[in-house]
Design a protein around this motif. Sequence first.
Motif, PDB file in Angstrom:
ATOM      1  N   LYS A 184       0.829  -1.206   0.000  1.00 58.20           N
ATOM      2  CA  LYS A 184       0.000   0.000   0.000  1.00 58.20           C
ATOM      3  C   LYS A 184       0.862   1.253   0.000  1.00 58.20           C
ATOM      4  O   LYS A 184       1.840   1.342   0.738  1.00 58.20           O
ATOM      5  N   PHE A 185       0.513   2.209  -0.820  1.00 57.59           N
ATOM      6  CA  PHE A 185       1.128   3.522  -0.716  1.00 57.59           C
ATOM      7  C   PHE A 185       0.330   4.289   0.333  1.00 57.59           C
ATOM      8  O   PHE A 185      -0.799   4.690   0.096  1.00 57.59           O
ATOM      9  N   PRO A 186       0.910   4.504   1.524  1.00 58.22           N
ATOM     10  CA  PRO A 186       0.097   5.092   2.603  1.00 58.22           C
ATOM     11  C   PRO A 186      -0.284   6.537   2.298  1.00 58.22           C
ATOM     12  O   PRO A 186       0.478   7.262   1.664  1.00 58.22           O
ATOM     13  N   LEU A 210      -0.224  12.642  -0.474  1.00 59.46           N
ATOM     14  CA  LEU A 210       0.612  13.619   0.240  1.00 59.46           C
ATOM     15  C   LEU A 210      -0.120  14.944   0.386  1.00 59.46           C
ATOM     16  O   LEU A 210      -0.014  15.613   1.390  1.00 59.46           O
TER      17      LEU A 210
ATOM     18  N   LEU C  30       6.914  14.446   4.713  1.00 52.13           N
ATOM     19  CA  LEU C  30       6.741  14.243   3.277  1.00 52.13           C
ATOM     20  C   LEU C  30       5.806  15.349   2.787  1.00 52.13           C
ATOM     21  O   LEU C  30       4.883  15.731   3.501  1.00 52.13           O
ATOM     22  N   LYS C  31       6.020  15.814   1.579  1.00 57.55           N
ATOM     23  CA  LYS C  31       5.184  16.901   1.060  1.00 57.55           C
ATOM     24  C   LYS C  31       4.912  16.634  -0.419  1.00 57.55           C
ATOM     25  O   LYS C  31       5.744  16.056  -1.113  1.00 57.55           O
ATOM     26  N   PRO C  32       3.786  17.146  -0.930  1.00 56.93           N
ATOM     27  CA  PRO C  32       3.587  17.087  -2.376  1.00 56.93           C
ATOM     28  C   PRO C  32       4.628  17.967  -3.059  1.00 56.93           C
ATOM     29  O   PRO C  32       5.145  18.916  -2.449  1.00 56.93           O
ATOM     30  N   GLU C  34       4.970  20.416  -4.961  1.00 60.11           N
ATOM     31  CA  GLU C  34       4.976  21.884  -4.994  1.00 60.11           C
ATOM     32  C   GLU C  34       5.298  22.502  -3.630  1.00 60.11           C
ATOM     33  O   GLU C  34       5.542  23.701  -3.532  1.00 60.11           O
ATOM     34  N   TRP C  43      11.624  12.452  -3.172  1.00 58.05           N
ATOM     35  CA  TRP C  43      11.900  11.243  -3.945  1.00 58.05           C
ATOM     36  C   TRP C  43      11.592  11.495  -5.409  1.00 58.05           C
ATOM     37  O   TRP C  43      10.815  12.376  -5.756  1.00 58.05           O
ATOM     38  N   ILE C  92       9.608   4.737  -0.763  1.00 57.46           N
ATOM     39  CA  ILE C  92       8.948   5.839  -0.063  1.00 57.46           C
ATOM     40  C   ILE C  92       7.662   5.351   0.609  1.00 57.46           C
ATOM     41  O   ILE C  92       7.297   5.813   1.703  1.00 57.46           O
ATOM     42  N   ALA C  93       7.006   4.381  -0.025  1.00 60.16           N
ATOM     43  CA  ALA C  93       5.808   3.798   0.598  1.00 60.16           C
ATOM     44  C   ALA C  93       6.175   3.114   1.914  1.00 60.16           C
ATOM     45  O   ALA C  93       5.498   3.273   2.936  1.00 60.16           O
ATOM     46  N   THR C  96       7.025   5.753   4.513  1.00 55.82           N
ATOM     47  CA  THR C  96       5.816   6.442   4.986  1.00 55.82           C
ATOM     48  C   THR C  96       5.107   5.591   6.029  1.00 55.82           C
ATOM     49  O   THR C  96       4.755   6.071   7.117  1.00 55.82           O
ATOM     50  N   GLU C  97       4.909   4.330   5.703  1.00 54.78           N
ATOM     51  CA  GLU C  97       4.227   3.400   6.603  1.00 54.78           C
ATOM     52  C   GLU C  97       4.953   3.324   7.944  1.00 54.78           C
ATOM     53  O   GLU C  97       4.331   3.311   9.003  1.00 54.78           O
ATOM     54  N   PHE C 100       5.815   7.858   9.072  1.00 55.61           N
ATOM     55  CA  PHE C 100       4.986   9.056   8.912  1.00 55.61           C
ATOM     56  C   PHE C 100       3.486   8.838   9.085  1.00 55.61           C
ATOM     57  O   PHE C 100       2.712   9.781   9.000  1.00 55.61           O
ATOM     58  N   ILE C 101       3.069   7.601   9.272  1.00 55.39           N
ATOM     59  CA  ILE C 101       1.645   7.331   9.458  1.00 55.39           C
ATOM     60  C   ILE C 101       1.352   7.283  10.956  1.00 55.39           C
ATOM     61  O   ILE C 101       2.081   6.650  11.714  1.00 55.39           O
TER      62      ILE C 101
END
Lengths: 301, 301, 301
Positions: A184-186, A210, C30-32, C34, C43, C92-93, C96-97, C100-101
């Motif tokens: 899963k991409f969280p 994100l 983590l950020k989008p 932009e 990444w 990165i997934a 994140t898990e 960052f979750i």
Amino acid sequence: MVKISEIIEFLELEIINVFGEYENKYVKYLKPIELVDEFTLDWVSFNNQNKQQIVEQSKAKVIICDTTILYSELLYSQNKILIQVNNPKLTIALITEKFFILKQELGIHPTAIIHPEAIIGRNVYIGPYTCLGKCEIGDRTILLGNIFIDNNVKIGTDVIIQAGVVIGNEGHNYIRDKNNYCIKFPHIGGVIIEDNVEIGGNTFISRGVLSNTVIKKGTKIAQLVYIGANVQIGYHCAIRPNVMISGSVVIDDFVILAPSSTIRDQRNISKNVLIGMGSVVTKNVPSNEIWIGNPAKKIEK
Amino acid sequence: MVKISEIIEFLELEIINVFGEYENKYVKYLKPIELVDEFTLDWVSFNNQNKQQIVEQSKAKVIICDTTILYSELLYSQNKILIQVNNPKLTIALITEKFFILKQELGIHPTAIIHPEAIIGRNVYIGPYTCLGKCEIGDRTILLGNIFIDNNVKIGTDVIIQAGVVIGNEGHNYIRDKNNYCIKFPHIGGVIIEDNVEIGGNTFISRGVLSNTVIKKGTKIAQLVYIGANVQIGYHCAIRPNVMISGSVVIDDFVILAPSSTIRDQRNISKNVLIGMGSVVTKNVPSNEIWIGNPAKKIEK
Amino acid sequence: MVKISEIIEFLELEIINVFGEYENKYVKYLKPIELVDEFTLDWVSFNNQNKQQIVEQSKAKVIICDTTILYSELLYSQNKILIQVNNPKLTIALITEKFFILKQELGIHPTAIIHPEAIIGRNVYIGPYTCLGKCEIGDRTILLGNIFIDNNVKIGTDVIIQAGVVIGNEGHNYIRDKNNYCIKFPHIGGVIIEDNVEIGGNTFISRGVLSNTVIKKGTKIAQLVYIGANVQIGYHCAIRPNVMISGSVVIDDFVILAPSSTIRDQRNISKNVLIGMGSVVTKNVPSNEIWIGNPAKKIEK
């Protein structure tokens, strides 16, 4: 019982002409065409054929119509009242909302479960068996019941959400690892639903990966719709029932997605586009176009 | 443990012939084909090939079959019991319902929230976390749970409604005003669901705009179906999963809408019509026809 | 605040090279794209064009990338840290898990209604307004809320079920009797959901007729999906949103059903098949093929 004078006062700028004597007259209800009687507020859609005849044969005494209707001798002799407007269907919608709809109850049902840090606006209705995470609900917003709203969802003012809706759970995003298993991409983004949006029953809106999934002001989303992560929907769009919008799709203002249409991920649908019923959109669609079919293609209007 | 004699008594008029000695014999259960043993009540569908062989090789001692099966020397020597009927599949459904299904619990779950003016019939089951507005629920009707039923919904007797269903919220009807904003056409109609209707999980049924949305006796509506405002569905129709029926569609009796089909608003589907899987119906469909495709077209049977 | 050294330790076997000095350095979030800043863990996807340029222009100090990126003079002079891996998106997934979750809350919400004979594993989360019949829930499984699980459903470990899901009600199976009325074929089977399956919001999974409906390990089922009675789905499949799988369909391992696709009853979809968006599958599909369209046909890759 609604006085005609009240209706006329309410419509104000909408009205072009009023024919007939309406002092102390009133209507009692709206009825489907086959049940119209002398106490019904009747109306004739702009697109009907034989509008003059419909008005003359209506059992109603008060009729909303457009300006192509002549206030004939017959209408006069029937003591009928004609209220002429540009868009009778729109006018009847406004009258219904104002005079004939039971006012929505306000308040928070005792069975609603609300995160202690949620921010709830004034004059809201939050129905039974609704679960609200750490979210924000604007003034006058209505959540009918059996609704699940996750953390990190921001809902504007005057929003209506029907029963069974789920907002802010993760979307369907997986990456294959070296064993070809799904990882899963969280999702750490949220959902922003702006003012005056409406969301139909049993619809699902994913939170962003994100950034946020965003539904802009005035857009109406129907029932049993899927909206993927990071989707952006512009102003005043109409997303009809059973539509499927994949992740990262960007939809500009005034777009209509007809029922059961499906949009591929990362596609852009530009302003004023109409996507036809059951269409499968695999490409970007330029503004002002109509696309139909599986796969969808441009058609001339 | 069910006695064969009880089954035979129950079937009564369905039975054409019984072969074999069934006094004091019994079956214990129904099993999928790969697990059939000597205590299974087995059956052979009318459409199977090699039916004679299947019956002769079955490990079961009691088999429901049609009259084309011969009670051969082999079957006799195996002490098998054959119960011959016209429609073995239908017969096994009736037997299952009668002898092998756990009886549905009755009563109203204490968490059900019911409007004080709702009218609730006798011997109903109203499951947990169900919300009932000012509605009417007929005798022996079953609502499994997590269901939302709005005001002005009338549900007949012997209806079964699965979990997650929403009935009676407004449909997706908007008119554009002069700014091209969506103005909701408010719905003041209701929903009428007649006797013996069944409604699958997470389905959504809109209330009518001025009149009622109506589902007639014996019609079976599957899961994840959308039914728009003012839709009329006739007797004994089968509406399969993921179907989308737009507003004001009129469907006559004995119609089948295959899975994932979509019907455009205001269209008529006449008696005995079959609409194929994934079809998109944009026109009226005359009776006794089969229409398939996107857009749907008539095909020869 | 996450230390780079912790991330590197966690990734272990994934890492191919690390460039730059990372002692006592850290990232915050983590950020989008932009919003990336110097505290973002950035990444670059393997499939991006101009990857070298993206890395050099990123405002982030730490970037996950593949081995085609050169640790240039510019990157060195920017004090950037590159963590090179085979699959940056997957990496990165995983990060994140791990970092960052928000950790999923555990426990059983007091409003969950659980059958006294249900078997509930350890370290589960069972969210509000969830109804569990006589079922089995494995360790570490998460049920977000407003979920309905019927009797005779067995759910493995590490399963995630989103809000509004219904599992184990009967499927849509009817036989016509001699009056052409629909008689329900009663379902006495159950549902088996194996470990590491995920099920999206408002999805419906039918119980089996005589045997079980089965979803095997690692398969991910999206939102608003219908799964009919007796369906078998293999290992590590991806069933995307709005998919409709009719009864008795058998799907082998690693199959992908794209959004809004529909599969006819009793069809087989073999290993590694991809069914395209909006497809209607009426035939058996051999392994390793791609089928698209309505009706679906094989296309060359």
